[in-house]
Enzyme design. Sequence first.
Site, short mmCIF file in Angstrom:
data_model
loop_
_atom_site.label_atom_id
_atom_site.label_comp_id
_atom_site.label_asym_id
_atom_site.label_seq_id
_atom_site.Cartn_x
_atom_site.Cartn_y
_atom_site.Cartn_z
CE LYS A 56 -1.99 3.01 1.95
NZ LYS A 56 -1.70 4.52 1.63
N GLY A 72 6.89 5.17 8.40
CA GLY A 72 6.00 6.35 8.34
C GLY A 72 6.03 7.02 9.79
CB SER A 73 3.88 9.70 11.21
OG SER A 73 2.43 9.15 10.75
CB VAL A 120 0.33 5.86 10.80
CG1 VAL A 120 0.10 4.96 10.03
CG2 VAL A 120 -0.04 7.30 10.66
N GLY A 121 2.11 4.30 13.06
CA GLY A 121 2.79 3.09 13.81
C GLY A 121 2.19 2.60 14.89
CD GLU A 180 12.63 4.26 9.21
OE1 GLU A 180 12.60 5.38 9.96
OE2 GLU A 180 12.91 4.35 7.84
CB CYS A 188 13.42 8.19 8.36
SG CYS A 188 11.93 7.84 7.80
CD GLU A 203 10.85 12.58 11.74
OE1 GLU A 203 9.62 12.11 12.11
OE2 GLU A 203 11.78 11.91 11.23
P1 ADP Z 1 2.17 11.54 6.63
O1 ADP Z 1 1.18 11.64 7.66
O2 ADP Z 1 3.11 12.26 6.72
O3 ADP Z 1 1.27 11.16 5.12
P2 ADP Z 1 1.81 8.54 7.30
O4 ADP Z 1 2.67 8.22 8.47
O5 ADP Z 1 0.43 9.11 7.74
O6 ADP Z 1 2.77 9.79 7.04
O7 ADP Z 1 1.80 7.69 6.32
C1 ADP Z 1 2.58 6.82 5.99
C2 ADP Z 1 1.90 5.55 4.90
O8 ADP Z 1 0.70 5.24 6.19
C3 ADP Z 1 1.01 5.89 4.06
O9 ADP Z 1 0.89 4.81 3.20
C4 ADP Z 1 -0.66 6.17 4.61
O10 ADP Z 1 -1.16 6.22 3.46
C5 ADP Z 1 -0.40 4.94 5.34
N1 ADP Z 1 -1.47 5.30 6.57
C6 ADP Z 1 -1.97 6.43 7.34
N2 ADP Z 1 -2.72 5.95 8.10
C7 ADP Z 1 -2.79 4.82 8.24
C8 ADP Z 1 -3.64 3.87 9.07
N3 ADP Z 1 -4.46 4.25 9.90
N4 ADP Z 1 -3.66 2.56 8.92
C9 ADP Z 1 -2.70 2.20 7.95
N5 ADP Z 1 -2.14 2.70 7.21
C10 ADP Z 1 -2.17 4.12 7.32
#
Ligand code: ADP
Length: 477
Positions: free
Chosen positions: A171, A224-225, A228-229, A246, A280, A379
């Site tokens: 994804k 990612g962030s 969301v992790g 990560e 990162c 960050e």
């Molecule tokens: P940003 O907020 O800077 O876009 P994210 O950490 O949100 O960074 O995004 C990294 C990835 O995680 C993207 O592919 C995003 O679509 C996905 N993502 C965001 N929210 C969710 C979630 N609740 N569950 C799974 N994947 C997510």
Amino acid sequence: MSTLYIDGRKVPATGGQSIPVYSPVTGEVYAEIARGMPEDIDLAVKAARSAVNGDWGRMSATERGRILVRIGNGVLANIEELAEIEAKDTGKPIALARKDIEALARYFEFYGGAADKVHGEVIPYLSGYTVSVVREACGVVGHIIPWNYPAQMLGRTIAPALAMGNASIVKPAEDACMTSLRFAEIAAEAGLPAGALNIVTGYGREAGAALAGHPGINLITFTGSPDVGVAIQTAAAVNHVKCVLELGGKCPQVVFADADLDKAVPVIVGAIIQNAGQTCSAGSRVLIQKEVYEDVITRVAAKFREVRVGLPETSPDCGPIITKAQFGRVNQFIQECKDSDLPVIAEGAMDNDLPKGGYYVRPTLFGPVPRDHKLAREEVFGPVLAALSFDDEDDAVALANGTDYGLVASIWSENGARQQRMAKRLEGGQVFINCYGAGGGVELPFGGIRKSGHGREKGLLALDEFSITKTVVSHHG
Ligand code: ADP
């Protein structure tokens, strides 16, 4: 029409909806992607499971490796096209995009070569027993990747997974999908069987969440962030699925009084400026020993003023920020720093006539930054460098390790004993001595501690993450 890539075919999203894609260069819509839904994730999981249970899962490691090497060659054969797609989608300088595509190819060369070199073990046990430990694929792997290095992240996460015989569902970030969609075709042309790689574009809260919480997944990797992790890890926990995460950093570049500044200064600036700070492992804090603070900061500032922000095709130091949301966050962060009277030491230069709607940010060096200031701890994920000073080694260690993150650190010193002492004491997944950067180095294990995440990617260690052991105990008397 925009499509997903499932089971070796381009297919529309089940809901028939699409998502507009904005150009970071102009801020205008330039394409659309399919809006994958939970039903599409279901289809991808089914296709991946069939691949694991079918020819792909039964294929010899040698043959898998050959396919991966051919994929790497396919990427290199299309490097210009892929680099242009990547630069257009992300706004990153074309020269950097080219390096990213090369790294994508490197991941497939490296893990293609490694695929048939993963050996098991034989354990001495009781008399009359033979015990072996074999490594097997996890099964179906979900990969949720971000928008900052779409091509590199794709290679980093799927090449070791495929090398071990897993099937992947990717994804990509909704803001940066184009390279992975084109890549899927190249992989198929190189002989990757249907279902071994599936790409489901869409929003994180829809396709991403459905993937993270899917009971048919055996492993999730996410970059990612941190927030969301947590969401991904929580969703995966319901199904008892392991996660490799990560999640960013606030990486220190520690400069001692005995550093070779001619060598250090350009690298220090490059470590934050690369990819407009959206890395990162960006070296977002420069920690300088007190007695040389003025000298070092004067030299860093002079280099910083040379940084040029421009259009990707002109190979500037910085392109625009990749997404509109991040553009807003970086601008707000800079404004808050200015509002709190943090001194601006230097700013980069913006090219004239940049498109009005593009997401361009002026790189900014702040300092001295108080240790408890937000900029010293959080960050930014943009071209913003924080300068701080320290007294001695103990103080440098306390400052460098004193954030919630722990990903990468660097030491600048000509004293070999100090280099080793510091390397032992700095916390994180990688320490660089008189150099900086995880960007290349597909061979080098990479990952974090604390809020930077857990698990290791890159290098041969990644093969452990993407596989599980089975201990086979035979009693033969
Ligand atoms: P940003 O907020 O800077 O876009 P994210 O950490 O949100 O960074 O995004 C990294 C990835 O995680 C993207 O592919 C995003 O679509 C996905 N993502 C965001 N929210 C969710 C979630 N609740 N569950 C799974 N994947 C997510």
